[in-house]
Design an enzyme around this catalytic site. Sequence first.
Site, PDB file in Angstrom:
ATOM      1  N   GLN A 281       0.832  -1.205   0.000  1.00  0.00           N
ATOM      2  CA  GLN A 281       0.000   0.000   0.000  1.00  0.00           C
ATOM      3  C   GLN A 281       0.867   1.255   0.000  1.00  0.00           C
ATOM      4  OE1 GLN A 281      -2.705  -1.247   3.363  1.00  0.00           O
ATOM      5  NE2 GLN A 281      -4.257  -0.964   1.795  1.00  0.00           N
ATOM      6  N   HIS A 282       1.815   1.254  -0.902  1.00  0.00           N
ATOM      7  CA  HIS A 282       2.677   2.429  -1.076  1.00  0.00           C
ATOM      8  C   HIS A 282       3.304   2.387  -2.472  1.00  0.00           C
ATOM      9  CE1 HIS A 282       5.639  -0.585   0.582  1.00  0.00           C
ATOM     10  NE2 HIS A 282       6.313  -0.139  -0.464  1.00  0.00           N
ATOM     11  N   ALA A 283       3.935   3.498  -2.826  1.00  0.00           N
ATOM     12  CA  ALA A 283       4.774   3.554  -4.031  1.00  0.00           C
ATOM     13  C   ALA A 283       6.118   4.139  -3.607  1.00  0.00           C
ATOM     14  CB  ALA A 283       4.117   4.436  -5.097  1.00  0.00           C
TER      15      ALA A 283
END
Length: 141
Positions: A53-55
């Site tokens: 749940q990130h970049a």
Amino acid sequence: MLFRRINFKKFTDGRGDLIPLEFGSDFDNADIPFDVKRCYFISGPTNDGIRGQHAHRNLEQVIIAANGSFTLVLDDGEAEKEEIKLDSNTVGIHIKNLVWRELKDFSHDCVILVLASEHYKESDYIRNKDEFYNCVKNNEY
Ligand code: TYD
């Protein structure tokens, strides 16, 4: 391109399987096409949990199901979205910066190996999805 699938070589004999990974941006026969500065593994993920749940702003990774299986969800913040079931330790998914990733549907025996091009730096993370969409829209990084 949202991601690239890399197939690793496997050497199998009566003692089991051996999967070698060569690293390097300037090595023609590299399996991992960048210089790996960090590696981590995730073990014992809960089946109903969601990881990732990130970049990343400036980082490449190859993600491997070293054991068991899980689903990798990728999103480039524009047109491309993909759900990939990973269940083979001879497959790596290569992703570059500005790709939102989520990991889910872990098998009970799942072990995930991640190879990264940079050292751990929290400021490289985009953990808010709206911020991610803004970075993509403004063509940052
Ligand atoms: P987190 O980013 O929440 O994991 P995931 O992407 O799988 O959801 O990381 C969990 C914790 O581990 C968090 O406190 C940061 C820390 N961490 C490191 O110290 N070094 C690392 O290389 C990574 C990936 C995480």
